[in-house]
Scaffold this motif. Structure first.
Motif, PDB file in Angstrom:
ATOM      1  N   ALA A   1      10.069   8.065   1.268  1.00  0.00           N
ATOM      2  CA  ALA A   1      10.715   9.351   1.026  1.00  0.00           C
ATOM      3  C   ALA A   1      10.060  10.465   1.840  1.00  0.00           C
ATOM      4  O   ALA A   1      10.734  11.340   2.394  1.00  0.00           O
ATOM      5  N   VAL A   2       8.736  10.422   1.930  1.00  0.00           N
ATOM      6  CA  VAL A   2       8.028  11.429   2.723  1.00  0.00           C
ATOM      7  C   VAL A   2       8.419  11.332   4.196  1.00  0.00           C
ATOM      8  O   VAL A   2       8.679  12.344   4.871  1.00  0.00           O
TER       9      VAL A   2
ATOM     10  N   ALA B   1      11.423  13.128   8.967  1.00  0.00           N
ATOM     11  CA  ALA B   1      12.357  12.743  10.022  1.00  0.00           C
ATOM     12  C   ALA B   1      13.481  13.752  10.157  1.00  0.00           C
ATOM     13  O   ALA B   1      13.905  14.088  11.283  1.00  0.00           O
ATOM     14  N   MET B   2      13.996  14.248   9.048  1.00  0.00           N
ATOM     15  CA  MET B   2      15.076  15.234   9.112  1.00  0.00           C
ATOM     16  C   MET B   2      14.607  16.518   9.785  1.00  0.00           C
ATOM     17  O   MET B   2      15.297  17.085  10.636  1.00  0.00           O
TER      18      MET B   2
ATOM     19  N   ASP C   1       6.169   0.691  11.464  1.00  0.00           N
ATOM     20  CA  ASP C   1       5.020   0.706  10.564  1.00  0.00           C
ATOM     21  C   ASP C   1       5.470   0.617   9.114  1.00  0.00           C
ATOM     22  O   ASP C   1       4.859  -0.099   8.301  1.00  0.00           O
ATOM     23  N   LEU C   2       6.558   1.309   8.772  1.00  0.00           N
ATOM     24  CA  LEU C   2       7.059   1.262   7.404  1.00  0.00           C
ATOM     25  C   LEU C   2       7.538  -0.140   7.047  1.00  0.00           C
ATOM     26  O   LEU C   2       7.263  -0.653   5.952  1.00  0.00           O
ATOM     27  N   ARG C   3       8.273  -0.786   7.957  1.00  0.00           N
ATOM     28  CA  ARG C   3       8.744  -2.143   7.678  1.00  0.00           C
ATOM     29  C   ARG C   3       7.583  -3.134   7.626  1.00  0.00           C
ATOM     30  O   ARG C   3       7.600  -4.080   6.829  1.00  0.00           O
TER      31      ARG C   3
ATOM     32  N   HIS D   1       0.809  -1.231   0.000  1.00  0.00           N
ATOM     33  CA  HIS D   1       0.000   0.000   0.000  1.00  0.00           C
ATOM     34  C   HIS D   1       0.839   1.277   0.000  1.00  0.00           C
ATOM     35  O   HIS D   1       0.269   2.365   0.013  1.00  0.00           O
ATOM     36  N   HIS D   2       2.153   1.172   0.020  1.00  0.00           N
ATOM     37  CA  HIS D   2       2.974   2.354   0.277  1.00  0.00           C
ATOM     38  C   HIS D   2       3.959   2.715  -0.822  1.00  0.00           C
ATOM     39  O   HIS D   2       4.475   3.835  -0.833  1.00  0.00           O
TER      40      HIS D   2
END
Length: 357
Positions: free
Chosen positions: A196-197, A202-203, A241-243, A188-189
Motif C-alpha cells: 500500500a505504501v 507510485a501515484m 522487489d515486492l514480488r 517481511h512485508h
C-alpha cells in the motif's frame, strides 16, 4: 624453479598481467605516434585502419591469450579491452580518418546483439528450469541465473551483475517461480503494508516524473529521457522487489536460517553459527548490525559465533556477526528458533522484555 616462476612468485603483480601491461602500454604509445603523423603519411587510410585493428582486435586477442586462457577466465573478459580500444581510437584519430572506426562500430553491433540474445536465452531457460524444479525442493531464481551464466561469464562480479539484472526483470514480469522449499517460511512485508505504501508513492511519483520530464526537456531532451528511463527502471525494480518479498521468503529448516528480504540481502546461517537471539529494541552494545527489514524497527537481534557473508545486489558482499531482523509473524519465528535451539544447537535465547510480543 624456472626464472619466470620465481619472478611471478616474488612480484607484487602477477607475471602475466605485468607482461600484458607492458605490451598494452607499448601498443598505445606506438598507435599514438602513428596517429599524430597521419596528416603527412602517404596512405593515411591504411594507417588508420591498422590503428583500429591493433586496438580493437590485436590487443584484446593478446589479452585473451596471455591472461584469460591462462587464468581460465570467461572469454567475455576481452570485451572491455575491445571497447577501450574503440574509445582510444576515437580520441587518437582525426575526424577525417575515422572511417575504419565507424566500420568497426558497425561490425561490433551484431556481436553485441548476439551476446544480449545469448544472455536473454539463458535467462529464459533458467526461468523455465526454475519453474519446473520449483515443484520439488524449490529453486532460488537468482542462484539459478548465476549458475546458468557461469559458462560464459564465470562466477565473478560480472556474472553477479548480469544475474541480478535478469532477476529484476524475471520477478517484475512474473517469470520467476516461488521458492519456499522445505521448512517454515517467513515474509517481511505484509505486516508493514509495504504494498500500500508503494502504491501511494507510485501515484505521486508518476505525476512528478511527467513534470520533471517536461521541465528537463526545455533544457536538454536527452537528459530528460535519461531521467525518465532511470525512473522507469526504478519502478520496475520496486515491482520486482515486492514480488520477490513473497516469492523468496526467509526459511527455517534443519540446516539453519535462510534470511532473504526481496532482492536486497541474502544470508545463510547454520545452527552452529547462531550464538543467541535477543530483543533488538533492548540492545545497547553499540555494535553496527546488518538490518534485514522492510519498514519499521527490527524485532530480533541474532548474534553469531563468527562472521558470515551477506550477499547483496550486484555481487556486493558484507561480513557480519550481528543481524537485526523483522518478520511478519514474530511469535512463530521466535518459537521456531527457540525449539531449534533447544534441540541441541548450543546457542542461547536471551531473556528480557519482548515489546509487542
Amino acid at each position: 624453479m624456472p626464472l619466470s616462476r620465481r619472478l611471478s612468485a616474488s612480484a607484487a603483480i602477477p607475471l602475466d598481467l605485468a607482461l600484458f601491461g607492458l605490451l598494452a602500454a607499448g601498443v598505445y604509445a606506438v598507435e599514438a605516434a602513428v596517429a599524430s603523423r597521419l596528416g603527412a603519411a602517404p596512405h593515411p587510410g591504411l594507417l588508420s585502419t591498422a590503428v583500429v585493428v591493433d586496438l580493437t582486435l590485436i590487443l584484446p586477442a593478446a589479452f585473451g591469450l596471455l591472461v584469460v586462457r591462462r587464468r581460465r577466465w570467461p572469454w567475455l573478459a576481452v570485451v572491455p579491452w575491445a571497447i577501450a580500444g574503440m574509445i582510444v581510437a576515437g580520441r587518437l584519430l582525426p575526424p577525417e580518418n575515422r572511417l575504419p572506426l565507424h566500420v568497426a562500430h558497425l561490425a561490433a553491433a551484431p556481436l553485441e546483439i548476439a551476446v544480449l540474445v545469448w544472455i536473454g536465452r539463458r535467462a529464459w531457460q533458467a526461468a523455465r528450469r526454475a519453474r519446473r524444479d520449483a515443484d520439488g525442493a524449490g529453486v532460488d531464481f537468482p542462484a539459478a541465473m548465476t549458475a546458468a551464466l557461469a559458462p560464459l561469464l564465470g562466477t565473478g562480479r560480472l556474472a553477479a551483475i548480469v544475474a541480478y539484472e535478469a532477476s529484476v526483470l524475471a520477478y517484475a514480469f512474473g517469470l520467476a517461480p516461488s521458492d519456499r522449499g522445505h521448512g517454515e517460511t517467513f515474509t517481511h512485508h505484509r505486516d508493514t503494508a509495504y504494498a500500500a505504501v508503494l502504491g501511494a508513492f507510485a501515484m505521486v511519483g508518476a505525476m512528478e516524473v511527467v513534470g520533471v520530464h517536461l521541465l528537463l526537456a526545455r533544457l536538454d531532451g536527452r537528459l530528460a529521457w535519461l531521467v525518465t528511463a532511470l525512473s522507469a527502471y526504478g519502478a520496475v525494480w520496486v515491482v520486482a522487489d515486492l514480488r520477490a518479498m513473497s516469492r523468496r521468503p526467509s526459511r527455517i529448516d534443519d540446516d539453519g536460517i535462510l534470511l532473504r528480504v526481496g532482492l536486497r540481502r541474502t544470508v545463510r546461517l547454520g545452527w552452529s553459527d547462531l550464538v543467541a537471539i535477543e530483543d533488538a529494541a533492548g540492545a545497547t552494545d553499540g555494535v553496527r548490525p546488518l538490518t534485514l527489514r522492510v519498514l519499521g524497527r527490527p524485532r530480533f537481534r541474532l548474534r553469531l559465533a563468527a562472521p558470515v557473508v551477506a550477499h547483496g545486489p550486484y555481487g556486493i558482499r558484507r561480513r557480519v556477526d550481528v543481524i537485526d531482523v523483522a518478520v511478519d509473524d514474530p511469535d512463530r519465528f521466535e518459537r521456531t528458533v527457540r525449539e531449534r535451539l533447544a534441540a541441541g544447537s548450543g546457542a542461547t535465547v536471551a531473556d528480557g522484555p519482548r515489546a509487542g510480543v
